[in-house]
Design a protein around this motif. Structure first.
Motif, PDB file in Angstrom:
ATOM      1  N   LYS A 139      27.156 -13.072 -23.904  1.00 25.82           N
ATOM      2  CA  LYS A 139      26.581 -14.398 -24.662  1.00 25.82           C
ATOM      3  C   LYS A 139      25.753 -14.138 -25.863  1.00 25.82           C
ATOM      4  O   LYS A 139      26.035 -14.971 -26.818  1.00 25.82           O
ATOM      5  CB  LYS A 139      26.142 -15.331 -23.613  1.00 25.82           C
ATOM      6  CG  LYS A 139      26.899 -15.654 -22.821  1.00 25.82           C
ATOM      7  CD  LYS A 139      26.154 -16.568 -21.504  1.00 25.82           C
ATOM      8  CE  LYS A 139      27.419 -16.975 -20.387  1.00 25.82           C
ATOM      9  NZ  LYS A 139      26.744 -17.991 -19.354  1.00 25.82           N
ATOM     10  N   VAL A 140      24.765 -13.014 -25.699  1.00 25.34           N
ATOM     11  CA  VAL A 140      23.998 -12.586 -26.978  1.00 25.34           C
ATOM     12  C   VAL A 140      25.093 -12.313 -27.869  1.00 25.34           C
ATOM     13  O   VAL A 140      24.907 -12.972 -29.259  1.00 25.34           O
ATOM     14  CB  VAL A 140      23.291 -11.434 -26.617  1.00 25.34           C
ATOM     15  CG1 VAL A 140      22.583 -11.008 -27.772  1.00 25.34           C
ATOM     16  CG2 VAL A 140      22.158 -11.962 -25.608  1.00 25.34           C
ATOM     17  N   TYR A 141      26.153 -11.554 -27.858  1.00 23.28           N
ATOM     18  CA  TYR A 141      27.296 -11.226 -28.732  1.00 23.28           C
ATOM     19  C   TYR A 141      27.746 -12.391 -29.467  1.00 23.28           C
ATOM     20  O   TYR A 141      27.902 -12.574 -30.721  1.00 23.28           O
ATOM     21  CB  TYR A 141      28.171 -10.217 -28.231  1.00 23.28           C
ATOM     22  CG  TYR A 141      29.275  -9.895 -29.160  1.00 23.28           C
ATOM     23  CD1 TYR A 141      28.890  -8.569 -29.778  1.00 23.28           C
ATOM     24  CD2 TYR A 141      30.397 -10.638 -29.471  1.00 23.28           C
ATOM     25  CE1 TYR A 141      30.064  -8.068 -30.766  1.00 23.28           C
ATOM     26  CE2 TYR A 141      31.372  -9.896 -30.422  1.00 23.28           C
ATOM     27  CZ  TYR A 141      31.066  -8.736 -30.895  1.00 23.28           C
ATOM     28  OH  TYR A 141      31.926  -8.180 -31.846  1.00 23.28           O
ATOM     29  N   ASN A 142      28.297 -13.522 -28.680  1.00 24.47           N
ATOM     30  CA  ASN A 142      28.686 -14.750 -29.058  1.00 24.47           C
ATOM     31  C   ASN A 142      27.790 -15.291 -29.969  1.00 24.47           C
ATOM     32  O   ASN A 142      28.296 -15.948 -31.213  1.00 24.47           O
ATOM     33  CB  ASN A 142      29.164 -15.592 -28.095  1.00 24.47           C
ATOM     34  CG  ASN A 142      30.496 -14.870 -27.168  1.00 24.47           C
ATOM     35  OD1 ASN A 142      31.095 -13.927 -27.778  1.00 24.47           O
ATOM     36  ND2 ASN A 142      30.508 -15.497 -26.077  1.00 24.47           N
ATOM     37  N   ILE A 143      26.454 -15.382 -29.782  1.00 19.56           N
ATOM     38  CA  ILE A 143      25.607 -16.061 -30.520  1.00 19.56           C
ATOM     39  C   ILE A 143      25.265 -15.414 -31.772  1.00 19.56           C
ATOM     40  O   ILE A 143      25.200 -15.880 -32.921  1.00 19.56           O
ATOM     41  CB  ILE A 143      24.098 -16.110 -29.794  1.00 19.56           C
ATOM     42  CG1 ILE A 143      24.243 -17.048 -28.513  1.00 19.56           C
ATOM     43  CG2 ILE A 143      23.013 -16.900 -30.785  1.00 19.56           C
ATOM     44  CD1 ILE A 143      23.268 -17.021 -27.536  1.00 19.56           C
ATOM     45  N   LEU A 144      25.277 -13.772 -31.710  1.00 18.80           N
ATOM     46  CA  LEU A 144      25.277 -13.167 -32.873  1.00 18.80           C
ATOM     47  C   LEU A 144      26.218 -13.385 -33.860  1.00 18.80           C
ATOM     48  O   LEU A 144      26.097 -13.447 -35.084  1.00 18.80           O
ATOM     49  CB  LEU A 144      25.055 -11.756 -32.614  1.00 18.80           C
ATOM     50  CG  LEU A 144      23.747 -11.378 -32.325  1.00 18.80           C
ATOM     51  CD1 LEU A 144      23.690  -9.770 -31.553  1.00 18.80           C
ATOM     52  CD2 LEU A 144      22.679 -11.425 -33.338  1.00 18.80           C
ATOM     53  N   GLU A 145      27.606 -13.454 -33.395  1.00 21.29           N
ATOM     54  CA  GLU A 145      28.788 -13.718 -34.316  1.00 21.29           C
ATOM     55  C   GLU A 145      28.566 -15.080 -35.270  1.00 21.29           C
ATOM     56  O   GLU A 145      29.177 -15.117 -36.130  1.00 21.29           O
ATOM     57  CB  GLU A 145      29.888 -13.995 -33.440  1.00 21.29           C
ATOM     58  CG  GLU A 145      30.675 -12.595 -32.903  1.00 21.29           C
ATOM     59  CD  GLU A 145      31.912 -12.488 -32.352  1.00 21.29           C
ATOM     60  OE1 GLU A 145      32.849 -11.958 -32.803  1.00 21.29           O
ATOM     61  OE2 GLU A 145      32.189 -13.520 -31.532  1.00 21.29           O
ATOM     62  N   LYS A 146      27.765 -16.186 -34.445  1.00 22.05           N
ATOM     63  CA  LYS A 146      27.816 -17.265 -35.606  1.00 22.05           C
ATOM     64  C   LYS A 146      26.371 -17.607 -35.845  1.00 22.05           C
ATOM     65  O   LYS A 146      26.180 -18.498 -36.525  1.00 22.05           O
ATOM     66  CB  LYS A 146      27.985 -18.466 -34.311  1.00 22.05           C
ATOM     67  CG  LYS A 146      27.630 -18.506 -32.956  1.00 22.05           C
ATOM     68  CD  LYS A 146      27.962 -19.752 -32.286  1.00 22.05           C
ATOM     69  CE  LYS A 146      28.425 -19.286 -30.945  1.00 22.05           C
ATOM     70  NZ  LYS A 146      28.602 -20.149 -29.757  1.00 22.05           N
ATOM     71  N   LEU A 150      25.428  -6.619 -34.043  1.00 17.44           N
ATOM     72  CA  LEU A 150      26.673  -7.009 -33.216  1.00 17.44           C
ATOM     73  C   LEU A 150      27.334  -5.402 -32.750  1.00 17.44           C
ATOM     74  O   LEU A 150      27.886  -5.501 -31.673  1.00 17.44           O
ATOM     75  CB  LEU A 150      27.789  -7.519 -34.184  1.00 17.44           C
ATOM     76  CG  LEU A 150      27.456  -9.041 -34.392  1.00 17.44           C
ATOM     77  CD1 LEU A 150      28.136  -9.781 -35.544  1.00 17.44           C
ATOM     78  CD2 LEU A 150      28.075  -9.712 -33.204  1.00 17.44           C
ATOM     79  N   LYS A 151      27.139  -4.341 -33.500  1.00 14.37           N
ATOM     80  CA  LYS A 151      27.839  -3.259 -33.316  1.00 14.37           C
ATOM     81  C   LYS A 151      26.951  -2.430 -31.907  1.00 14.37           C
ATOM     82  O   LYS A 151      27.647  -2.153 -30.910  1.00 14.37           O
ATOM     83  CB  LYS A 151      27.706  -2.429 -34.357  1.00 14.37           C
ATOM     84  CG  LYS A 151      28.831  -2.337 -35.466  1.00 14.37           C
ATOM     85  CD  LYS A 151      28.721  -1.513 -36.601  1.00 14.37           C
ATOM     86  CE  LYS A 151      29.504  -1.840 -37.574  1.00 14.37           C
ATOM     87  NZ  LYS A 151      29.120  -1.489 -39.068  1.00 14.37           N
ATOM     88  N   VAL A 152      25.632  -2.617 -31.819  1.00  9.90           N
ATOM     89  CA  VAL A 152      24.845  -2.076 -30.809  1.00  9.90           C
ATOM     90  C   VAL A 152      25.281  -3.000 -29.634  1.00  9.90           C
ATOM     91  O   VAL A 152      25.338  -2.091 -28.563  1.00  9.90           O
ATOM     92  CB  VAL A 152      23.437  -2.490 -31.166  1.00  9.90           C
ATOM     93  CG1 VAL A 152      22.498  -2.340 -30.102  1.00  9.90           C
ATOM     94  CG2 VAL A 152      23.029  -1.517 -32.410  1.00  9.90           C
ATOM     95  N   VAL A 153      25.349  -4.509 -29.597  1.00 11.76           N
ATOM     96  CA  VAL A 153      25.603  -4.982 -28.650  1.00 11.76           C
ATOM     97  C   VAL A 153      27.032  -4.852 -27.790  1.00 11.76           C
ATOM     98  O   VAL A 153      27.419  -4.363 -26.783  1.00 11.76           O
ATOM     99  CB  VAL A 153      25.376  -6.181 -28.510  1.00 11.76           C
ATOM    100  CG1 VAL A 153      25.876  -7.182 -27.544  1.00 11.76           C
ATOM    101  CG2 VAL A 153      24.001  -6.683 -29.156  1.00 11.76           C
ATOM    102  N   LYS A 154      28.268  -4.653 -29.005  1.00 11.94           N
ATOM    103  CA  LYS A 154      29.616  -4.543 -28.457  1.00 11.94           C
ATOM    104  C   LYS A 154      29.575  -3.206 -27.785  1.00 11.94           C
ATOM    105  O   LYS A 154      30.556  -2.950 -26.769  1.00 11.94           O
ATOM    106  CB  LYS A 154      30.387  -4.379 -29.937  1.00 11.94           C
ATOM    107  CG  LYS A 154      31.890  -4.610 -29.523  1.00 11.94           C
ATOM    108  CD  LYS A 154      32.813  -4.763 -30.562  1.00 11.94           C
ATOM    109  CE  LYS A 154      34.079  -5.065 -30.247  1.00 11.94           C
ATOM    110  NZ  LYS A 154      34.837  -5.973 -31.123  1.00 11.94           N
ATOM    111  N   SER A 155      28.934  -2.271 -28.137  1.00  9.44           N
ATOM    112  CA  SER A 155      28.939  -0.859 -27.655  1.00  9.44           C
ATOM    113  C   SER A 155      28.487  -0.843 -25.954  1.00  9.44           C
ATOM    114  O   SER A 155      28.969   0.130 -25.270  1.00  9.44           O
ATOM    115  CB  SER A 155      28.212   0.115 -28.589  1.00  9.44           C
ATOM    116  OG  SER A 155      26.796   0.170 -27.968  1.00  9.44           O
ATOM    117  N   GLN A 156      27.908  -1.920 -25.720  1.00 12.47           N
ATOM    118  CA  GLN A 156      27.154  -1.933 -24.155  1.00 12.47           C
ATOM    119  C   GLN A 156      27.806  -2.881 -23.588  1.00 12.47           C
ATOM    120  O   GLN A 156      27.763  -3.010 -22.376  1.00 12.47           O
ATOM    121  CB  GLN A 156      25.953  -2.168 -24.433  1.00 12.47           C
ATOM    122  CG  GLN A 156      24.988  -1.447 -25.050  1.00 12.47           C
ATOM    123  CD  GLN A 156      23.525  -1.873 -25.270  1.00 12.47           C
ATOM    124  OE1 GLN A 156      22.939  -1.883 -24.266  1.00 12.47           O
ATOM    125  NE2 GLN A 156      23.202  -2.117 -26.421  1.00 12.47           N
TER     126      GLN A 156
END
Length: 167
Positions: free
Chosen positions: A120-127, A159-165
């Motif tokens: 969800k954090v990733y989705n929020i960061l995307e927008k 986004l990269k940091v979160v996606k890696s996890q």
């Protein structure tokens, strides 16, 4: 109609059902993936496509009001319906967010935000978008110092940091 004639259990159940639904819809609106029709429902609520720090701050204020309402009902633990929304808005405004999202800080992140979903954090960061012209006009001196503003380059890095996890 008043909820007065209902017995306590029915009254509490109705409150939990309503507050749970409102919270679920707000979390989905805030953190859902835009254009993801697989999670759409009949309510017509769609995920936001853009949000900035001021929008997140306003959503956090709405969450605080919903918690105040829940407390005013006298129904024990009703405010817990809004825990996920509170967690998501809190971390997105937390000035420590860039540090907390690092893989080596996963333990500290879990202690501070135990129910946090990195997806969800990733989705929020995307927008997430910069605050634009108003922020440039106000300058850093006019900024609200109790909230995090993330620049476009930082968003891409996070986004990269979160996606890696995310597994």
């Amino acid at each position: 109609q008043s909820l007065g004639p209902m017995d306590e259990g029915a009254r509490a159940g109705l409150h939990f059902s309503c507050c749970g639904h409102v919270s679920e819809r707000l979390v989905y609106h805030f953190s859902g993936k835009p254009g993801d029709v697989t999670t759409m429902d009949s309510s017509g609520v769609q995920p936001l496509t853009k949000i900035d720090a001021f929008g997140i701050k306003n959503l956090a204020s709405d969450c605080a009001e919903l918690e105040r309402f829940a407390d005013s009902t006298g129904v024990p633990q009703l405010r817990d319906c809004f825990s996920e929304l509170k967690t998501l808005t809190s971390i997105m405004l937390d000035k420590g967010l860039p540090i907390l999202l690092l893989p080596e800080n996963a333990g500290a992140r879990r202690r501070k935000y135990p129910i946090l979903s990195l997806e969800k954090v990733y989705n929020i960061l995307e927008k997430y978008i910069g605050t634009g012209l108003s922020d440039k006009l106000m300058g850093s001196a006019g900024r609200n110092q109790d909230m995090l503003f993330i620049e476009k380059k930082e968003v891409q890095l996070l986004l990269k940091v979160v996606k890696s996890q995310i597994h």
